[in-house]
Write an enzyme that holds these catalytic residues in place. Structure first.
Site, PDB file in Angstrom:
ATOM      1  N   GLU A   1     -69.535  20.688 -13.974  1.00  0.00           N
ATOM      2  CA  GLU A   1     -68.802  19.773 -13.095  1.00  0.00           C
ATOM      3  C   GLU A   1     -69.681  19.277 -11.949  1.00  0.00           C
ATOM      4  O   GLU A   1     -69.280  19.275 -10.781  1.00  0.00           O
ATOM      5  CB  GLU A   1     -67.534  20.447 -12.564  1.00  0.00           C
ATOM      6  CG  GLU A   1     -66.572  20.831 -13.673  1.00  0.00           C
ATOM      7  CD  GLU A   1     -65.227  21.363 -13.193  1.00  0.00           C
ATOM      8  OE1 GLU A   1     -65.162  21.920 -12.096  1.00  0.00           O
ATOM      9  OE2 GLU A   1     -64.244  21.199 -13.944  1.00  0.00           O
TER      10      GLU A   1
ATOM     11  N   ASP B   1     -58.962  26.378 -18.885  1.00  0.00           N
ATOM     12  CA  ASP B   1     -58.986  26.399 -17.423  1.00  0.00           C
ATOM     13  C   ASP B   1     -57.664  26.880 -16.824  1.00  0.00           C
ATOM     14  O   ASP B   1     -56.892  26.059 -16.325  1.00  0.00           O
ATOM     15  CB  ASP B   1     -59.306  24.983 -16.898  1.00  0.00           C
ATOM     16  CG  ASP B   1     -59.702  24.981 -15.441  1.00  0.00           C
ATOM     17  OD1 ASP B   1     -59.915  26.057 -14.886  1.00  0.00           O
ATOM     18  OD2 ASP B   1     -59.811  23.882 -14.867  1.00  0.00           O
TER      19      ASP B   1
ATOM     20  N   GLU C   1     -53.050  26.738  -9.331  1.00  0.00           N
ATOM     21  CA  GLU C   1     -53.473  25.355  -9.543  1.00  0.00           C
ATOM     22  C   GLU C   1     -52.652  24.658 -10.616  1.00  0.00           C
ATOM     23  O   GLU C   1     -52.236  23.515 -10.446  1.00  0.00           O
ATOM     24  CB  GLU C   1     -54.959  25.343  -9.925  1.00  0.00           C
ATOM     25  CG  GLU C   1     -55.469  23.961 -10.287  1.00  0.00           C
ATOM     26  CD  GLU C   1     -56.941  23.934 -10.688  1.00  0.00           C
ATOM     27  OE1 GLU C   1     -57.604  24.989 -10.620  1.00  0.00           O
ATOM     28  OE2 GLU C   1     -57.414  22.853 -11.065  1.00  0.00           O
TER      29      GLU C   1
END
Ligand code: GCV
Length: 722
Positions: free
Chosen positions: A319, A393, A421
Site C-alpha cells: 500500500e 483484511d 474497521e
C-alpha cells in the site's frame, strides 16, 4: 515494628457502616463515564462474599523494592480498599493470620523458604504462583514469581478473583502466559490522528512530550498490565520516519519510563526509507554498508535512551510503503538487516505479511502466501512474520490465513484488529473474541489433524524461540478510551487471550461484564449472550455466507457493494463477483485456486460447495442464484433471509438492553441504548442496500413476508460519505 494484628483491626461499627455503604452504592448505581474500564474496584456487593474476603485478608506484605513493586502496592491499596471498603495495613514486617504475602525468592526470605522452587522453575519470567498456604500456623495467601513483573501479573489476577466474586479460600494456581510477546499495535500518527480509530485522538501527546506526560498514560499501562499485555507499538505501520529522530526518541523515552514498572516495552514502526528521509543517504538498500551503518547507529541511539526498547514493526512494500523490493531485495533481506542491528540489544523485528500488489493480476487473498512461503527459513531468529488472521483484511468473517502452518521455519505472530474497521466502527456492539477464537481453533492440518492455528501461535507445534500476538488498538482520547462502551471488551479479550489462548470467549465476556458493569446474574446472563452472538449478527447484516470486502470505499463504514472504480482489489465487485448467473469468488481450481494454498485436508473440506460450510460458501465459490441451500431455500432466498435475520437480531439486542434498565448506572445504560438504536438503523441500511443491489443481478423478488426496503437502490448509493 508495628504488630498490625489487633491494633489495626477494623472496629465493628466501622465494618457495619462499610457493609451499609456497600449496599447503598450497589443500589444507587452512581454515574460512570467508563474511564475506569474493568478496573473499577467498587465495593463487593455480595455481602456474604465481602465478609469472607474481609476475614481472609487482614494485611498485605509486599517484599522488596522496585518500580513494579510500587505498582503492586498501589494497585492493591486502591483495589482492596475499594472492594473491601476498608484500609488494609501494608507496613507490617510480622506475618499474621490473613496475610497476603507477595515476593520473589530473591526479594523475600519467607517466599524462598516455601516449597515453591520446583513450581517457580516452570513459571518463567512472567508467570506466577497464587497459593493458599499455612505459614507458621497462620493461613496466608501467597503470590510468588521469579520477577517483580510476574508478581504484578499475579496481583492483577488476584484482584480479578475478588472483582468477579470468586472464592479465595483454597487457592492453588500456577499461571504462565501462552505467548511471550503480547502487543498492542497503535495506528497512531504523529499529528495525533489515528488511522481507523473511532475513539478520539491518539493518547500520545507528542507536542507536550517529554516535559508533560499525562496521568492517563499510567492508567493505560495499568489497564494493559492487568490483562497481560507487555508491549505497545506506538506508531502507525504507515510510518513516519520522523519518529526515529532524536526529538521524537526523547518523547518515546518519556512514555517508556511510565510503562516500564508495568512490564510494558515500547516498540516503533520503522519506515524503511528513513535513512534517505532523515539520514540524508541516497539509498535505503538494506545491503548497502552505509545504510546498515545508519541503522546500527540508530539502534545504539535508541537503546541509549530506552534500554529496554522492544524493536521495530515494519510494513514494507505494501500500500505504497517503501521496502527492500524498491532496491531489488527480498523481504528477508530487509527484515534481517534490521534484526541484525537490534539483536545485540535484545530487540526483535515484526515484519508484516500484509502485502499485495495492484500490478499483479492475482487474487489478493493469495499474494502474501506467494510472497512469503518461498522465504520460509530465511529469516533471522529475532524476526517474526506478523500475519493477519485472514488472507484479505480483517473482514467480519474470513477463513484463517493460509500462511499459518505453511511457514514451519519462521515464527509467526498473529495480528488481530481490535478497532472495528470493517465491523461497524464506533457505533456497533460487536464482541470480537468469538472471531479470534474461530481463527485460533481452526485446524491447519500442517502436521496432521489437531494442528490448530493456536498451536502455531503459542509455539507448541513448531517450537520457535519467540511467540507472540498483536492487536490493532482501539483506544483514543475519548473519556471511556474506546468510544463504544462495549468496545473495551475487545481490548480486554485480546489481552486475556494473548495471555491464555485456552480461555473461552464466553468466560472472558463474563469476567469483563462482572468487572465492568455488575455481578447481577439478571444482567450477566442475557448481556453475555448478546455479546456472544453479536459478531455473527454483524456478519449476517453485512457479509453473510462468505461475502467480504463490500464496504463503502475508503472509510469502510457503510455498505458499498456497487464500488467498482479504481484499482480492482480495492473494489467490491472484485470480491463478490455477482452476475446474472450467481455470486461469489471462485477460489477453487476452476478459479483463482487460492484453496491450493491450504493443506490438502482443508482444501478437500472446502473445494466442493456441497461440503463447504455455508458461512464461507461465497468466499470460495461462485454459486448460482437457484443453488439449493441446506435450509431448502435457493441461494438468493437464503441471502435475503440472512440479511433480514441480521437486522431482526440487532433489534432483539436492543430489546434485551432496554430490559436492563436500572441494573447498571444510567450514564452507560443510556450510552449503549443510543448506540444500539444507531446500530439498528445502520443494519437496516446495510440490509436494504445489499439486497437491492444484489437483486439487480439475481432478478428475483425479495421473498414473501419480508418487509420491502424503504428506499430505492439509488437512494442508498447516494448516501454521502460520513
Ligand atoms: C494501516 C487496511 C486498512 C489500512 C491499514 C492496512 C494495513 O488496508 O484499511 O488503513 O493501514 O490495512 O493493515 O496496513
Amino acid at each position: 515494628m508495628l504488630n498490625s494484628g489487633n491494633s489495626m483491626k477494623t472496629p465493628v461499627p466501622f465494618r457495619i457502616i462499610t457493609v451499609i455503604l456497600a449496599l447503598l452504592s450497589c443500589l444507587l448505581l452512581s454515574g460512570e463515564d467508563g474511564y475506569r474500564l474493568w478496573l473499577r474496584y467498587d465495593v463487593v456487593c455480595d455481602t456474604g462474599m465481602l465478609r469472607k474476603y474481609n476475614s481472609a485478608l487482614k494485611q498485605v506484605m509486599v517484599e522488596g523494592h522496585s518500580g513494579a513493586l510500587d505498582a503492586v502496592r498501589e494497585e492493591l491499596q486502591n483495589g482492596l480498599s475499594g472492594m473491601l471498603g476498608k484500609e488494609i495495613p501494608f507496613e507490617s514486617k510480622t506475618l499474621t493470620e490473613g496475610t497476603l504475602l507477595i515476593g520473589t525468592p530473591v526479594s523475600s526470605e519467607r517466599i524462598a523458604a516455601l516449597p515453591v522452587k520446583d513450581l517457580l522453575k516452570k513459571t518463567g519470567p512472567e508467570g506466577f504462583i497464587l497459593k493458599s498456604c499455612v505459614i507458621s500456623d497462620m493461613h496466608c495467601i501467597v503470590i510468588a514469581a521469579n520477577t517483580d513483573i510476574g508478581l504484578l501479573y499475579g496481583t492483577f489476577h488476584f484482584l480479578r478473583l475478588l472483582q468477579t466474586g470468586q472464592q479465595i479460600g483454597n487457592l492453588d494456581r500456577v499461571c504462565i502466559p501462552s505467548t511471550q510477546f503480547r502487543l498492542l499495535n497503535h495506528w497512531d500518527n504523529l499529528n495525533r490522528t489515528v488511522e481507523r480509530g473511532y475513539a478520539g485522538f491518539s493518547l500520545w501527546d507528542w507536542p507536550l512530550l517529554p516535559d508533560y506526560v499525562s496521568p492517563r498514560i499510567k492508567d493505560y499501562a495499568r489497564a494493559n498490565a492487568s490483562v497481560g499485555i507487555n508491549g505497545t507499538v506506538l506508531t502507525n505501520v504507515n510510518a513516519n520516519a520522523l519518529v526515529l529522530t532524536p526529538q521524537y526518541l526523547e518523547k518515546t523515552a518519556a512514555l517508556a519510563d511510565v510503562f516500564r514498572p508495568y512490564g510494558i516495552k515500547v516498540y516503533l514502526t520503522a519506515r524503511f526509507s528513513a535513512p534517505v528521509e532523515t539520514g540524508g543517504l541516497p539509498t535505503a538498500d538494506p545491503l548497502d554498508p552505509l545504510v546498515i551503518e545508519w541503522w546500527q547507529k540508530k539502534a545504539d541511539e535508541i537503546y541509549r535512551l530506552i534500554p529496554d526498547f522492544g524493536g521495530f514493526l515494519v510494513k514494507a512494500n505494501s500500500e505504497g510503503q517503501p521496502g527492500p523490493q524498491n532496491y531489488g531485495r527480498s523481504h528477508a533481506d530487509g527484515a534481517n538487516m534490521l534484526a541484525r542491528v537490534l539483536a545485540p540489544h535484545g530487540g526483535i523485528v515484526m515484519w508484516r505479511a500484509f502485502v499485495y500488489d495492484s500490478n499483479v493480476p492475482e487474487d489478493r487473498a493469495k499474494q502474501a502466501y506467494n510472497e512469503f512461503k518461498p522465504l520460509d527459513g530465511h529469516f533471522s531468529a529475532n524476526v517474526f512474520l506478523q500475519v493477519k488472521n485472514g488472507p484479505v483484511d480483517f473482514q467480519p468473517r474470513e477463513p484463517f490465513h493460509p500462511l499459518f502452518g505453511s511457514m514451519p521455519g519462521t515464527p509467526l505472530m498473529m495480528e488481530f484488529q481490535l478497532t472495528q474497521e470493517y465491523l461497524g466502527q464506533g457505533t456497533h456492539l460487536v464482541y470480537l473474541a468469538p472471531l479470534f477464537k474461530e481463527c485460533l481453533q481452526a485446524d491447519t492440518y500442517a502436521k496432521g489433524k489437531g494442528s490448530e492455528v493456536a498451536s502455531i501461535i503459542d509455539g507448541t507445534l513448531e517450537k520457535h524461540g519467540i511467540t507472540g500476538m498483536a492487536g490493532v488498538a482501539n483506544t483514543g482520547t475519548d473519556r471511556n478510551w474506546c468510544g463504544h462502551p462495549f468496545a473495551q471488551s475487545n481490548w480486554y479479550a485480546f489481552g486475556r487471550l494473548a495471555w491464555d489462548l485456552t480461555l473461552s470467549a464466553d468466560s472472558i465476556a463474563e469476567e469483563w461484564l462482572r468487572m465492568t458493569f455488575t455481578d447481577n446474574e439478571a444482567f450477566i446472563i442475557p448481556v453475555k449472550q448478546m455479546m456472544m452472538d453479536s459478531r455473527e449478527y454483524a456478519v449476517q447484516y453485512m457479509t453473510p455466507l462468505g461475502l467480504h470486502h463490500i464496504m463503502a470505499r475508503d472509510h469502510h463504514h457503510g455498505p458499498g457493494p456497487w464500488v467498482s472504480e479504481g484499482r480492482p482489489d480495492w473494489t467490491s465487485v472484485y470480491y463478490h463477483r455477482a452476475d446474472t448467473a450467481g455470486i461469489g469468488f471462485d477460489r477453487t481450481a476452476t478459479g483463482s485456486n487460492a484453496l491450493s494454498q491450504y493443506f490438502p485436508e482443508v482444501e478437500h473440506q472446502l473445494e466442493n460447495p456441497g461440503f463447504c460450510p455455508e458461512s464461507l460458501l461465497l468466499w470460495f465459490h461462485h454459486v448460482p442464484w437457484d443453488y439449493r441451500m441446506t435450509s431448502g431455500r435457493t441461494l438468493w432466498e437464503e441471502l435475503c433471509y440472512r440479511y433480514y435475520d441480521g437486522v431482526d437480531s440487532v433489534k432483539k439486542m436492543q430489546q434485551t438492553w432496554k430490559s436492563m434498565e436500572g441494573m447498571i448506572d444510567r450514564e452507560r445504560f443510556e450510552h449503549v441504548k443510543a448506540m444500539l438504536s444507531i446500530q439498528v438503523k445502520e443494519a437496516i441500511w446495510w440490509r436494504d442496500a445489499c439486497v437491492l443491489y444484489f437483486q439487480t443481478f439475481s432478478r428475483r423478488p425479495i421473498p414473501e413476508g419480508l418487509e420491502k426496503p424503504a428506499h430505492s437502490l439509488e437512494y442508498y448509493k447516494n448516501i454521502p460519505t460520513p
